[in-house]
Enzyme design. Structure first.
Site, PDB file in Angstrom:
ATOM      1  N   SER A  12       2.610  -2.389   3.417  1.00 53.07           N
ATOM      2  CA  SER A  12       3.407  -1.547   2.520  1.00 53.07           C
ATOM      3  C   SER A  12       4.018  -0.400   3.311  1.00 53.07           C
ATOM      4  O   SER A  12       3.295   0.413   3.900  1.00 53.07           O
ATOM      5  CB  SER A  12       2.539  -0.961   1.412  1.00 53.07           C
ATOM      6  OG  SER A  12       3.262   0.092   0.790  1.00 53.07           O
ATOM      7  N   HIS A  37       6.280  -5.233   2.225  1.00 58.11           N
ATOM      8  CA  HIS A  37       6.063  -4.807   0.836  1.00 58.11           C
ATOM      9  C   HIS A  37       6.699  -3.437   0.616  1.00 58.11           C
ATOM     10  O   HIS A  37       6.421  -2.484   1.343  1.00 58.11           O
ATOM     11  CB  HIS A  37       4.556  -4.757   0.567  1.00 58.11           C
ATOM     12  CG  HIS A  37       4.162  -4.453  -0.840  1.00 58.11           C
ATOM     13  ND1 HIS A  37       4.110  -5.419  -1.828  1.00 58.11           N
ATOM     14  CD2 HIS A  37       3.792  -3.301  -1.430  1.00 58.11           C
ATOM     15  CE1 HIS A  37       3.712  -4.865  -2.967  1.00 58.11           C
ATOM     16  NE2 HIS A  37       3.517  -3.571  -2.757  1.00 58.11           N
ATOM     17  N   ASP A  39       7.443  -0.437  -2.073  1.00 58.58           N
ATOM     18  CA  ASP A  39       6.935   0.167  -3.310  1.00 58.58           C
ATOM     19  C   ASP A  39       7.951   1.123  -3.913  1.00 58.58           C
ATOM     20  O   ASP A  39       8.163   2.228  -3.409  1.00 58.58           O
ATOM     21  CB  ASP A  39       5.636   0.921  -3.013  1.00 58.58           C
ATOM     22  CG  ASP A  39       4.462  -0.024  -2.809  1.00 58.58           C
ATOM     23  OD1 ASP A  39       4.237  -0.882  -3.684  1.00 58.58           O
ATOM     24  OD2 ASP A  39       3.779   0.099  -1.781  1.00 58.58           O
ATOM     25  N   MET A  41       8.954   3.573  -6.887  1.00 55.11           N
ATOM     26  CA  MET A  41       8.292   4.398  -7.922  1.00 55.11           C
ATOM     27  C   MET A  41       9.294   5.346  -8.553  1.00 55.11           C
ATOM     28  O   MET A  41      10.174   5.877  -7.861  1.00 55.11           O
ATOM     29  CB  MET A  41       7.160   5.215  -7.296  1.00 55.11           C
ATOM     30  CG  MET A  41       6.117   4.353  -6.597  1.00 55.11           C
ATOM     31  SD  MET A  41       4.754   5.353  -5.998  1.00 55.11           S
ATOM     32  CE  MET A  41       3.812   4.104  -5.118  1.00 55.11           C
ATOM     33  N   HIS A  70       8.015  -4.279  -5.066  1.00 59.02           N
ATOM     34  CA  HIS A  70       7.092  -3.999  -6.166  1.00 59.02           C
ATOM     35  C   HIS A  70       7.645  -2.800  -6.924  1.00 59.02           C
ATOM     36  O   HIS A  70       7.619  -1.679  -6.405  1.00 59.02           O
ATOM     37  CB  HIS A  70       5.713  -3.693  -5.550  1.00 59.02           C
ATOM     38  CG  HIS A  70       4.654  -3.275  -6.510  1.00 59.02           C
ATOM     39  ND1 HIS A  70       3.488  -2.660  -6.085  1.00 59.02           N
ATOM     40  CD2 HIS A  70       4.550  -3.372  -7.859  1.00 59.02           C
ATOM     41  CE1 HIS A  70       2.728  -2.405  -7.134  1.00 59.02           C
ATOM     42  NE2 HIS A  70       3.348  -2.823  -8.223  1.00 59.02           N
ATOM     43  N   MET A  72       7.408  -0.106  -9.624  1.00 59.87           N
ATOM     44  CA  MET A  72       6.554   0.664 -10.537  1.00 59.87           C
ATOM     45  C   MET A  72       7.484   1.604 -11.302  1.00 59.87           C
ATOM     46  O   MET A  72       7.517   2.824 -11.066  1.00 59.87           O
ATOM     47  CB  MET A  72       5.492   1.412  -9.723  1.00 59.87           C
ATOM     48  CG  MET A  72       4.423   0.460  -9.162  1.00 59.87           C
ATOM     49  SD  MET A  72       3.584   1.097  -7.703  1.00 59.87           S
ATOM     50  CE  MET A  72       4.729   0.547  -6.436  1.00 59.87           C
ATOM     51  N   MET A 141      -3.595  -5.153  -9.110  1.00 60.12           N
ATOM     52  CA  MET A 141      -3.730  -3.806  -8.537  1.00 60.12           C
ATOM     53  C   MET A 141      -5.206  -3.463  -8.417  1.00 60.12           C
ATOM     54  O   MET A 141      -5.962  -3.566  -9.391  1.00 60.12           O
ATOM     55  CB  MET A 141      -3.037  -2.766  -9.430  1.00 60.12           C
ATOM     56  CG  MET A 141      -1.528  -2.891  -9.546  1.00 60.12           C
ATOM     57  SD  MET A 141      -0.614  -2.860  -7.992  1.00 60.12           S
ATOM     58  CE  MET A 141      -1.121  -1.270  -7.313  1.00 60.12           C
ATOM     59  N   PHE A 147       0.115   5.953  -5.361  1.00 57.65           N
ATOM     60  CA  PHE A 147      -0.126   6.558  -4.052  1.00 57.65           C
ATOM     61  C   PHE A 147      -0.812   5.567  -3.123  1.00 57.65           C
ATOM     62  O   PHE A 147      -1.603   4.739  -3.580  1.00 57.65           O
ATOM     63  CB  PHE A 147      -1.014   7.809  -4.193  1.00 57.65           C
ATOM     64  CG  PHE A 147      -0.436   8.817  -5.141  1.00 57.65           C
ATOM     65  CD1 PHE A 147       0.544   9.712  -4.708  1.00 57.65           C
ATOM     66  CD2 PHE A 147      -0.817   8.835  -6.473  1.00 57.65           C
ATOM     67  CE1 PHE A 147       1.115  10.620  -5.594  1.00 57.65           C
ATOM     68  CE2 PHE A 147      -0.253   9.739  -7.369  1.00 57.65           C
ATOM     69  CZ  PHE A 147       0.720  10.636  -6.929  1.00 57.65           C
ATOM     70  N   ASP A 176      -3.257  -5.525  -4.221  1.00 57.28           N
ATOM     71  CA  ASP A 176      -2.532  -4.327  -3.767  1.00 57.28           C
ATOM     72  C   ASP A 176      -3.359  -3.078  -4.053  1.00 57.28           C
ATOM     73  O   ASP A 176      -3.583  -2.720  -5.206  1.00 57.28           O
ATOM     74  CB  ASP A 176      -1.186  -4.262  -4.503  1.00 57.28           C
ATOM     75  CG  ASP A 176      -0.264  -3.173  -3.977  1.00 57.28           C
ATOM     76  OD1 ASP A 176      -0.660  -2.449  -3.043  1.00 57.28           O
ATOM     77  OD2 ASP A 176       0.854  -3.042  -4.508  1.00 57.28           O
ATOM     78  N   GLY A 177      -3.794  -2.426  -2.961  1.00 61.11           N
ATOM     79  CA  GLY A 177      -4.508  -1.155  -3.082  1.00 61.11           C
ATOM     80  C   GLY A 177      -5.857  -1.189  -2.391  1.00 61.11           C
ATOM     81  O   GLY A 177      -6.732  -1.978  -2.757  1.00 61.11           O
ATOM     82  N   GLY A 198      -1.310  -0.766   3.129  1.00 66.22           N
ATOM     83  CA  GLY A 198      -0.498   0.331   3.630  1.00 66.22           C
ATOM     84  C   GLY A 198      -1.238   1.122   4.681  1.00 66.22           C
ATOM     85  O   GLY A 198      -1.031   0.941   5.888  1.00 66.22           O
ATOM     86  N   SER A 199      -2.160   1.968   4.232  1.00 70.86           N
ATOM     87  CA  SER A 199      -2.838   2.846   5.187  1.00 70.86           C
ATOM     88  C   SER A 199      -3.620   2.057   6.232  1.00 70.86           C
ATOM     89  O   SER A 199      -3.671   2.462   7.398  1.00 70.86           O
ATOM     90  CB  SER A 199      -3.723   3.846   4.452  1.00 70.86           C
ATOM     91  OG  SER A 199      -4.419   3.229   3.414  1.00 70.86           O
TER      92      SER A 199
HETATM   93  C1  DX5 Z   1       0.157   1.719  -4.761  1.00 70.45           C
HETATM   94  C2  DX5 Z   1       1.130   0.801  -4.010  1.00 70.45           C
HETATM   95  C3  DX5 Z   1       0.507   0.117  -2.856  1.00 70.45           C
HETATM   96  C4  DX5 Z   1       0.060   1.047  -1.784  1.00 70.45           C
HETATM   97  C5  DX5 Z   1      -1.096   0.433  -1.057  1.00 70.45           C
HETATM   98  O1  DX5 Z   1       0.805   2.346  -5.784  1.00 70.45           O
HETATM   99  O2  DX5 Z   1       1.608  -0.195  -4.892  1.00 70.45           O
HETATM  100  O3  DX5 Z   1       1.337  -0.910  -2.317  1.00 70.45           O
HETATM  101  O4  DX5 Z   1       1.056   1.375  -0.896  1.00 70.45           O
HETATM  102  O5  DX5 Z   1      -1.537   1.387  -0.144  1.00 70.45           O
HETATM  103  P1  DX5 Z   1      -2.995   1.339   0.509  1.00 70.45           P
HETATM  104  O6  DX5 Z   1      -3.100   0.037   1.235  1.00 70.45           O
HETATM  105  O7  DX5 Z   1      -2.963   2.522   1.402  1.00 70.45           O
HETATM  106  O8  DX5 Z   1      -3.988   1.428  -0.621  1.00 70.45           O
HETATM  107 ZN    ZN Z   2       2.659  -2.124  -4.046  1.00 67.84          ZN
END
Ligand code: DX5
Ligand code: ZN
Length: 229
Positions: A12, A37, A39, A41, A70, A72, A141, A147, A176-177, A198-199
């Site tokens: 992500s 990916h 995101d 928002m 994705h 949101m 999720m 975040f 995801d998450g 992501g992280s």
């Molecule tokens: C959350 C996002 C995720 C997010 C995942 O709202 O949809 O895609 O970036 O991040 P990590 O892997 O850091 O939880």
């Molecule tokens: Zn996502």
């Protein structure tokens, strides 16, 4: 895009350097990402704002793999054509984002994209029971969206249930998450095949020093594949 259930890692770019998306995308693809990916928002469906269709169109120029968008956002339908024009390969909308997920998934496919449907942690698997033939992907999720870097919420019961419901249909289960080398085996054992991270992908690296991205992707993939049936 041909369908199979081999493990795919989808970094992500929410965890990338927002001033350097082009080179960040190139770096994660060079280091082994299967999908990118993205995101989106809106500050309304989720308590954070990222970017919209013009930015996604700019990312497209750098993505050589699959651009997995994705959203949101609520509502979704007025923006479907804009994301198709921006070059999304997959557009994933939340079942909680409006009353007409069935229509939304039809419209995503009609616009020429693969259709994904996402479930927040509080939403049961049964919410997608009547749209599985309209979906190419179900996103479970494992954090409340908004975040990066949040703690993994165990949704493995929901994934097992979904895996049964999906049966032989060509539908991916994405998670995801909070996915990292510790949580990846749990979700893969429960039926997930596309892992967003992501992280856990971006930590320790940068466009100037992308090798950690590759190490992180390989660590997640190895942990996931060890748990795959
Ligand atoms: C959350 C996002 C995720 C997010 C995942 O709202 O949809 O895609 O970036 O991040 P990590 O892997 O850091 O939880
Ligand atoms: Zn996502």
């Amino acid at each position: 895009m041909t369908f199979d259930r081999k493990i795919r890692i989808a970094p992500s770019i929410l965890s990338a350097d927002f001033a350097d998306f082009g080179r960040e995308i190139q770096a994660i693809e060079a280091e082994g990402a299967d999908w990118v990916h993205v995101d989106v928002m809106d500050g309304h469906f989720v308590p954070n704002i990222t970017f919209g269709p013009p930015a996604v169109a700019a990312f497209r120029r750098h993505v050589k793999t699959i651009m997995d968008v994705h959203v949101m956002i609520a509502p979704v339908d007025p923006f479907i054509d804009a994301f198709a024009k921006a070059g999304a390969d997959i557009l994933t909308a939340h079942v909680e984002a409006g009353p007409h997920i069935h229509r939304t998934l039809q419209a995503i496919r009609a616009a020429g994209m693969k259709a994904g449907v996402a479930l927040n942690p509080g939403t049961p698997a049964e919410a997608v029971a009547h749209v599985l033939d309209l979906a190419d992907l179900v996103c479970v999720m494992t954090v409340n969206p908004g975040f990066g870097g949040q703690k993994f919420i165990d949704m493995t019961d929901k994934m097992r249930r979904l895996r049964q419901m999906i049966g032989d249909r060509p539908v991916h289960i994405q998670v995801d998450g909070g996915v990292d080398p510790e949580t990846a085996p749990l979700v893969v054992a429960a039926g997930a095949d596309v892992l967003v991270a992501g992280s856990a992908v971006f930590r320790g690296g940068s466009v100037a020093n992308p090798a950690p991205y590759g190490q992180n992707i390989r660590a997640i993939r190895a942990a996931a594949e060890a748990a795959a049936g």
